[in-house]
Write an enzyme that holds these catalytic residues in place. Sequence first.
Site, PDB file in Angstrom:
ATOM      1  N   LYS A 499       0.842  -1.196   0.000  1.00 50.50           N
ATOM      2  CA  LYS A 499       0.000   0.000   0.000  1.00 50.50           C
ATOM      3  C   LYS A 499       0.880   1.250   0.000  1.00 50.50           C
ATOM      4  O   LYS A 499       2.086   1.181   0.251  1.00 50.50           O
ATOM      5  CB  LYS A 499      -0.919   0.007   1.220  1.00 50.50           C
ATOM      6  CG  LYS A 499      -0.188   0.007   2.557  1.00 50.50           C
ATOM      7  CD  LYS A 499      -1.168   0.024   3.717  1.00 50.50           C
ATOM      8  CE  LYS A 499      -0.423   0.067   5.054  1.00 50.50           C
ATOM      9  NZ  LYS A 499      -1.346   0.227   6.181  1.00 50.50           N
ATOM     10  N   ARG A 597      -9.790   1.153  15.257  1.00 52.32           N
ATOM     11  CA  ARG A 597      -9.855   1.793  13.943  1.00 52.32           C
ATOM     12  C   ARG A 597     -11.023   1.133  13.212  1.00 52.32           C
ATOM     13  O   ARG A 597     -12.165   1.365  13.551  1.00 52.32           O
ATOM     14  CB  ARG A 597      -8.507   1.623  13.223  1.00 52.32           C
ATOM     15  CG  ARG A 597      -8.293   2.587  12.068  1.00 52.32           C
ATOM     16  CD  ARG A 597      -6.857   2.625  11.603  1.00 52.32           C
ATOM     17  NE  ARG A 597      -6.362   1.326  11.175  1.00 52.32           N
ATOM     18  CZ  ARG A 597      -5.125   1.095  10.744  1.00 52.32           C
ATOM     19  NH1 ARG A 597      -4.247   2.094  10.710  1.00 52.32           N
ATOM     20  NH2 ARG A 597      -4.748  -0.095  10.366  1.00 52.32           N
ATOM     21  N   TYR A 727      14.020  32.374   1.236  1.00 50.15           N
ATOM     22  CA  TYR A 727      12.839  33.169   1.558  1.00 50.15           C
ATOM     23  C   TYR A 727      12.906  33.681   2.993  1.00 50.15           C
ATOM     24  O   TYR A 727      13.341  32.997   3.914  1.00 50.15           O
ATOM     25  CB  TYR A 727      11.577  32.319   1.398  1.00 50.15           C
ATOM     26  CG  TYR A 727      11.187  32.058  -0.039  1.00 50.15           C
ATOM     27  CD1 TYR A 727      10.908  33.107  -0.920  1.00 50.15           C
ATOM     28  CD2 TYR A 727      11.091  30.753  -0.517  1.00 50.15           C
ATOM     29  CE1 TYR A 727      10.546  32.854  -2.236  1.00 50.15           C
ATOM     30  CE2 TYR A 727      10.718  30.490  -1.832  1.00 50.15           C
ATOM     31  CZ  TYR A 727      10.453  31.556  -2.690  1.00 50.15           C
ATOM     32  OH  TYR A 727      10.096  31.304  -3.981  1.00 50.15           O
ATOM     33  N   MET A 776       9.804  25.094  -2.810  1.00 51.38           N
ATOM     34  CA  MET A 776       8.967  24.061  -3.412  1.00 51.38           C
ATOM     35  C   MET A 776       9.809  23.036  -4.168  1.00 51.38           C
ATOM     36  O   MET A 776       9.566  21.822  -4.070  1.00 51.38           O
ATOM     37  CB  MET A 776       7.942  24.689  -4.361  1.00 51.38           C
ATOM     38  CG  MET A 776       7.037  23.658  -5.044  1.00 51.38           C
ATOM     39  SD  MET A 776       5.872  24.390  -6.204  1.00 51.38           S
ATOM     40  CE  MET A 776       4.740  25.211  -5.087  1.00 51.38           C
TER      41      MET A 776
END
Length: 832
Positions: A499, A597, A727, A776
């Site tokens: 998964k 869960r 930044y 980014m």
Amino acid sequence: MTAYTIETISRTLAPLSVSIADKNAEITTLLTDSRSLSRPDTTLFFAIPTKRNSGCRYVDELYGKGVRSFVLPASEGEAFANRIAALEGANVLVVSDVVAALQTLAKSRRQQYRIPVVGITGSNGKTVVKDWIVQLLSEEHNIVSSPKSYNSQIGVPLSVWQMSPENDLAVFEAGISQPGEMSRLQDVMRPTIGVLTNIGQAHNENFPSLQAKIAEKLRLFADCDVLVCCEDHADIIDTLENNEEFRSLKRFTWGRSEKASVRLLNTETTEHNTTFTISYKGNQFATSIPFSDNGSVQNAMHCITLMLYLGWAVADIQRKTEHLLPVAMRLEVKDGINGCQLVDDAYSLDINSLTIALDFLRQERQHKKKTLILSDIMQSGLPETELYSTVAQLVKQRGVAKFIGIGEALSRNADKFDKNSVFFRDTEDFIANYLFSNFQDETILLKGARVFHFEKIAKLLQRKSHETIMEVNLDALIRNLNYFRSRISPNTKLMAMVKAFSYGAGSVEIANALQTNNVDYLTVAYTDEGVDLRQNGITLPIMVMNPEEESFESIIKNRLEPDIYSLRILDLFSETSHCYNHEPYPIHIEFDTGMHRLGFMEKDIERLAQRLNELRDVVEVKSIFSHLACSEDPEMDDFTRRQISNFRLWSGRLKELLGNEKICCHILNSSGITRFPEADMDMVRLGIGLYGISPEPEVQKHLTAVSRLKTRISQIKDIPEGDSVGYNCRWVAQRPSRIAIIPIGYADGLNRRLGNGNGKVVINGQVAPIIGVICMDMCFIDVTDVQCAETDEVVLFGDAKLLQEIAADSGTITYEILTSISHRVKRVYYRE
């Protein structure tokens, strides 16, 4: 290769029992892995039993494919051997130890040849030294050598079996991990010249002392005329001089010590080159290699020292070492152009490595169409007609749909290949005249001799992407899998978790490797993950842990198996299944034993059983399972034991009410497998441990991290004290500083918490802090105290320690770090 008859082999092995249908049956190929079958009519299969598997399981399959000769273990029983012997045309030899029989047969082959045999061992560098020796000496010698890293109790005899009358030199490597192993390999290999590369920390836990491990490795050289090693390795020299077993072994050493036969006086290193100043027999000379790392320096000195011992002229050594090529230690799988998959194994080429690469190609399931681009095979020792007839047969047997031959020899033998094959004079001819847009949605194996420079083709076939990549070690994945297999009962099945993009490693390639290595089940989180696997050739049973109502139709159409955790989901799925199926559909029942869960509670068991009995013609319960909440935490062991106890009671009650005691039960995860082995039940679920991570130090020693995230330096800048970076001017240089910019940012999955000195990377073995705010698509690192240059490799994580540190620096867990790496980061899969 010289053939043996099965009758000759029988006399050599002296089996416990024999049944031979054709005493004149010729054997040229020894097979230990059923997936690597190439010449069934001349193959002898050794059915090796292991803790988790047995080659006997594959005998019927191989017989069906044309194999008629088998070496079987007596432990499998007389009835099995008699059944196989009764098959038409079968030749069966039953022995007490199949691996020992393989070694005995290889030993008999070795005894036929009186050529120099170079035997190489050590903790590191064995394969590089072996391949460099072959590179340096292959112009003048017909060399037989170990394929890849064939250095084990099985790999060595398979390597030695390759020896043929055409060879005038052999170069084999040997590796051990336990006391008593090397004498068996020495008896098979019988090296006349020894090379001991170095001694590291690997397998220390299996030996009482470092000296004991050194002594075990030195036993490879028991009958050698000479041993090449480094005089500066004090532990090695001490063992040689003080252990009676090795005192008479002649040494030809290199090092900075005055005692060395070949003295290394100086090394000068530039960015991509090292020059050695060497003194030998009173004369000094310089020679260079196109590498600058310390490991390459040591490996090259072993090769140079061997060449001097063999009497090579200094001028020839200088000429040859200048052109040493890197040893690509792995086969890589990359994304290709036009939806293709590229299998890049273009660093060496002989019949054996071609066979291995074609086996890997056949196991790839992403595309049905398979293409081979192959160059001429240099210096095989076989007549050209025989060589390319063999190649053509391999290509046909392995299901290659498109064959592209590059080289004059292949072109001369074009008639031996399928009529749709195409041929080119050389690499430049292919690049200039082949229409690359013809490659569409196929898997392409690139396999070429170095002189053909297939890296030019690889560059054109590889899909372009930015320089940040995730390397995924498929061999490490399988080693981890086999470690956990060794920790469970032989009859316990194994479900592998793929998964979340296989914990960031990439679903399809991971699932394909697991399918090839016979796991029993795969598990995904959502239906679309399972659908993707089905569309890429994965046929294993797949459980979906979070089935959603709108995906039920896709689940059924793709033969996925849903996790049923409530009566609502059971009824909804049953309605859909009833519309599509005429037989009960497989489902899995989840209990909530404490995590709270998903899952049924104890109070639901009676109603659940009643409903399942009502739906007996619609659904079939394949397994019952639950999740452990704290299996890795010793302080919560009482809670974990209560979960296991509850699960035994609840699953037992449900099976009783359903009247089916054979339903599979499973609760253990990775930490559960190692910490609660008494609860392995019918199946276990292997997750993070499969990918090489464990919170237990003793377990971690046996695992290798599968994923390695790396990038390269885009630019380096010198900035004055007081200047800011990034930044918001968050980082200010406190001294004249050197910064590097690397192309990875938070869009690639790099956690922004790692900025401003919280995180670090590794460059050329040195640590550099991440500074400023992470952008980014890129970030900044302080390399003021690090020796580096633009385009140098930068490692963000590569081993378990680095991965755990980056998780701690990010304030999270390793799971999140791995699964957060963006899909835009290219995954490169490789085999060692």
